[in-house]
Write a protein that holds these residues in place. Sequence first.
Motif, PDB file in Angstrom:
ATOM      1  N   VAL A  31       0.644  -1.084   0.068  1.00  0.00           N
ATOM      2  CA  VAL A  31      -0.412  -0.409   0.088  1.00  0.00           C
ATOM      3  C   VAL A  31       0.993   1.005   0.152  1.00  0.00           C
ATOM      4  O   VAL A  31       0.504   2.324  -1.016  1.00  0.00           O
ATOM      5  CB  VAL A  31      -0.994   0.401   1.362  1.00  0.00           C
ATOM      6  CG1 VAL A  31      -1.252   1.180   1.273  1.00  0.00           C
ATOM      7  CG2 VAL A  31      -1.824  -0.910   1.107  1.00  0.00           C
ATOM      8  N   LEU A  32       1.837   1.350   0.949  1.00  0.00           N
ATOM      9  CA  LEU A  32       2.781   2.138   0.451  1.00  0.00           C
ATOM     10  C   LEU A  32       3.852   2.894  -0.386  1.00  0.00           C
ATOM     11  O   LEU A  32       4.124   3.970  -0.749  1.00  0.00           O
ATOM     12  CB  LEU A  32       3.828   1.646   1.805  1.00  0.00           C
ATOM     13  CG  LEU A  32       3.103   2.312   3.243  1.00  0.00           C
ATOM     14  CD1 LEU A  32       4.102   1.625   4.760  1.00  0.00           C
ATOM     15  CD2 LEU A  32       2.189   3.350   3.982  1.00  0.00           C
ATOM     16  N   LEU A  33       3.511   1.743  -1.061  1.00  0.00           N
ATOM     17  CA  LEU A  33       4.523   1.655  -2.728  1.00  0.00           C
ATOM     18  C   LEU A  33       3.705   2.613  -3.762  1.00  0.00           C
ATOM     19  O   LEU A  33       4.478   3.406  -4.015  1.00  0.00           O
ATOM     20  CB  LEU A  33       5.319   0.728  -2.632  1.00  0.00           C
ATOM     21  CG  LEU A  33       6.012  -0.121  -1.929  1.00  0.00           C
ATOM     22  CD1 LEU A  33       6.676  -1.424  -2.058  1.00  0.00           C
ATOM     23  CD2 LEU A  33       7.878   0.764  -2.003  1.00  0.00           C
ATOM     24  N   VAL A  34       2.165   1.770  -3.611  1.00  0.00           N
ATOM     25  CA  VAL A  34       1.554   2.217  -4.743  1.00  0.00           C
ATOM     26  C   VAL A  34       0.008   3.222  -4.415  1.00  0.00           C
ATOM     27  O   VAL A  34      -0.193   3.412  -5.443  1.00  0.00           O
ATOM     28  CB  VAL A  34       0.866   0.077  -4.932  1.00  0.00           C
ATOM     29  CG1 VAL A  34       2.519  -0.496  -6.318  1.00  0.00           C
ATOM     30  CG2 VAL A  34       0.159   0.439  -4.624  1.00  0.00           C
ATOM     31  N   ASN A  35      -0.224   3.723  -3.477  1.00  0.00           N
ATOM     32  CA  ASN A  35      -1.019   4.262  -2.921  1.00  0.00           C
ATOM     33  C   ASN A  35      -0.708   5.599  -2.798  1.00  0.00           C
ATOM     34  O   ASN A  35       0.644   5.690  -2.532  1.00  0.00           O
ATOM     35  CB  ASN A  35      -1.520   3.612  -1.987  1.00  0.00           C
ATOM     36  CG  ASN A  35      -2.533   2.605  -2.907  1.00  0.00           C
ATOM     37  OD1 ASN A  35      -2.263   2.073  -3.732  1.00  0.00           O
ATOM     38  ND2 ASN A  35      -3.478   2.071  -1.769  1.00  0.00           N
ATOM     39  N   ASN A  36      -1.041   6.904  -2.933  1.00  0.00           N
ATOM     40  CA  ASN A  36      -0.685   8.213  -2.327  1.00  0.00           C
ATOM     41  C   ASN A  36      -0.878   7.979  -0.293  1.00  0.00           C
ATOM     42  O   ASN A  36      -0.208   9.050   0.329  1.00  0.00           O
ATOM     43  CB  ASN A  36      -2.532   9.325  -2.465  1.00  0.00           C
ATOM     44  CG  ASN A  36      -2.555   8.932  -3.947  1.00  0.00           C
ATOM     45  OD1 ASN A  36      -1.933   9.166  -4.759  1.00  0.00           O
ATOM     46  ND2 ASN A  36      -3.607   9.106  -4.369  1.00  0.00           N
ATOM     47  N   LEU A  37      -0.713   7.342   0.509  1.00  0.00           N
ATOM     48  CA  LEU A  37      -0.436   6.904   1.541  1.00  0.00           C
ATOM     49  C   LEU A  37       0.624   6.922   2.006  1.00  0.00           C
ATOM     50  O   LEU A  37       1.409   6.936   1.523  1.00  0.00           O
ATOM     51  CB  LEU A  37      -0.768   5.266   2.508  1.00  0.00           C
ATOM     52  CG  LEU A  37      -1.204   5.761   3.636  1.00  0.00           C
ATOM     53  CD1 LEU A  37      -2.060   6.196   4.168  1.00  0.00           C
ATOM     54  CD2 LEU A  37      -1.572   3.521   3.956  1.00  0.00           C
ATOM     55  N   SER A  38       1.240   8.495   2.848  1.00  0.00           N
ATOM     56  CA  SER A  38       2.406   8.675   3.204  1.00  0.00           C
ATOM     57  C   SER A  38       2.692   7.283   4.017  1.00  0.00           C
ATOM     58  O   SER A  38       2.186   7.157   5.160  1.00  0.00           O
ATOM     59  CB  SER A  38       2.615   9.884   3.829  1.00  0.00           C
ATOM     60  OG  SER A  38       2.342   9.897   4.503  1.00  0.00           O
ATOM     61  N   GLU A  39       4.310   7.193   4.443  1.00  0.00           N
ATOM     62  CA  GLU A  39       5.058   6.272   5.251  1.00  0.00           C
ATOM     63  C   GLU A  39       4.740   6.838   6.584  1.00  0.00           C
ATOM     64  O   GLU A  39       4.330   6.604   8.274  1.00  0.00           O
ATOM     65  CB  GLU A  39       6.165   6.007   5.667  1.00  0.00           C
ATOM     66  CG  GLU A  39       6.397   5.108   6.823  1.00  0.00           C
ATOM     67  CD  GLU A  39       8.103   4.771   5.979  1.00  0.00           C
ATOM     68  OE1 GLU A  39       8.420   4.240   6.433  1.00  0.00           O
ATOM     69  OE2 GLU A  39       8.723   5.136   4.898  1.00  0.00           O
ATOM     70  N   GLU A  40       4.551   8.355   6.643  1.00  0.00           N
ATOM     71  CA  GLU A  40       4.532   9.585   7.983  1.00  0.00           C
ATOM     72  C   GLU A  40       3.003   9.704   7.869  1.00  0.00           C
ATOM     73  O   GLU A  40       2.928   8.754   9.577  1.00  0.00           O
ATOM     74  CB  GLU A  40       4.559  10.918   7.455  1.00  0.00           C
ATOM     75  CG  GLU A  40       4.650  11.779   9.307  1.00  0.00           C
ATOM     76  CD  GLU A  40       5.002  13.134   8.542  1.00  0.00           C
ATOM     77  OE1 GLU A  40       4.597  14.001   9.498  1.00  0.00           O
ATOM     78  OE2 GLU A  40       4.937  13.612   7.265  1.00  0.00           O
ATOM     79  N   VAL A  41       2.269   9.965   7.757  1.00  0.00           N
ATOM     80  CA  VAL A  41       0.645   9.017   7.671  1.00  0.00           C
ATOM     81  C   VAL A  41       0.048   8.079   8.668  1.00  0.00           C
ATOM     82  O   VAL A  41      -0.274   7.909   9.575  1.00  0.00           O
ATOM     83  CB  VAL A  41      -0.327   9.480   7.054  1.00  0.00           C
ATOM     84  CG1 VAL A  41      -1.374   9.513   7.501  1.00  0.00           C
ATOM     85  CG2 VAL A  41      -0.117  10.687   6.482  1.00  0.00           C
ATOM     86  N   PHE A  42       1.104   7.174   7.706  1.00  0.00           N
ATOM     87  CA  PHE A  42       0.839   5.332   8.797  1.00  0.00           C
ATOM     88  C   PHE A  42       1.635   5.258   9.726  1.00  0.00           C
ATOM     89  O   PHE A  42       0.996   4.224  10.622  1.00  0.00           O
ATOM     90  CB  PHE A  42       1.362   4.647   7.278  1.00  0.00           C
ATOM     91  CG  PHE A  42       1.440   2.562   7.964  1.00  0.00           C
ATOM     92  CD1 PHE A  42       0.272   2.443   7.441  1.00  0.00           C
ATOM     93  CD2 PHE A  42       2.647   2.566   8.698  1.00  0.00           C
ATOM     94  CE1 PHE A  42       0.332   0.664   8.029  1.00  0.00           C
ATOM     95  CE2 PHE A  42       2.455   1.176   8.732  1.00  0.00           C
ATOM     96  CZ  PHE A  42       1.216   0.151   8.043  1.00  0.00           C
TER      97      PHE A  42
END
Length: 382
Positions: free
Chosen positions: A39-50
């Motif tokens: 998800v972190l690689l292919v989506n707009n979700l940032s690692e900071e938010v996660f």
Amino acid sequence: MNVNNYNNHTTEADLLRDDFFIRSMLAPTEETERFWQQVLLVNNLSEEVFEGAKQKLLQPAHSMNQHAKDALFSQITESTHTRVRKISYYRYAAAAILLVLGISFALFRYQSNEVPVKELAEKSQADTSGILLVTGDGETVNIEGKEAVLDFSNANAVTVNKKKLEVARISQAVQHEVRVPVGKRISLILSDGTKMWVNAGSIVKFPSHFDKKQREVSVDGEVYADVVKNPKKPFVFHTKEFNVQVLGTSLNIHAYSDDPNQQVTLVEGKVKVKSSQGEHFLKPDESYFADGKTEEVREVDVTFFTSWKDGFYRFKDQQLKDVIQNLERYYGTDIECSPKIAKMTCSGYLDLKDDINMVLRGVAFSMDIKFKKEESSYKLYQ
């Protein structure tokens, strides 16, 4: 689970409202870890938010102030309780941790209390008999199953789960009694169309037909009722400690004769609660509370008092002993709990369609305690 489902998850709040995220953070597997990496690689979700959402979820209770705990609790419950029926595919070993209970080590906390608490194991053995209808002429009918719908609204027949009940002279009987043992529930439709959900361990007394002046029902236990409006014929609920008068409304009454904590919670309409200490008028989203010594009315979130009728149990800042007492009634089993554990306060959201083993496994995991089955009962311990 498709990684594309998370294209629109761009904030910590989005993740904290996501059931799969909660479950996979609390009970991670190699499969779920690989999924979130993708998800972190292919989506707009940032690692900071996660990472921010993950840290909030796993933050120890002692490092959070009360405001932070309440905010997290509200954020996660805001939308999940409206979608719980849609997530059956999550129901396996970790299902008891579903939704808010899954964040319990962020929300569950120990509260020091010097008031002595009796062992819950002192409770008598659970009544595992069937649901009973005792008619006005003394005939007893056993109603099979864990749940049922008993309907008196048809003038020509009384039905159980839409099947005609073969009972002699039941339509002429004046007063009937439904006894619902622990571990079972029933929906009761009265002759005027009023519908009542009767919780485990409850007794309701009612007539085949109401008289011309007033509609009266007696309750020992807990019921949720949608009362049919009739200004000319008030509806009165009688309990051991108080009476509740309504014209047409939706309300919850918690009035077990063996429980000092009594409540009336109003969802819609207007009611009057009359006790030996006086009268109280309730507006929607208000509850009347009494403990045998004092009584008061305060504003509440009614879903914490009514969710049981839909198969869910929501609770906030309750002592574990009270949560366990409700689970004992609902599942019809004894649960032993030490005085120290019983004094813990907790908040959560349980799916009562799960079996008792799954529910207690979730409670034990969330509160960092243990549980085991002992013949016909269960034990929670440290």
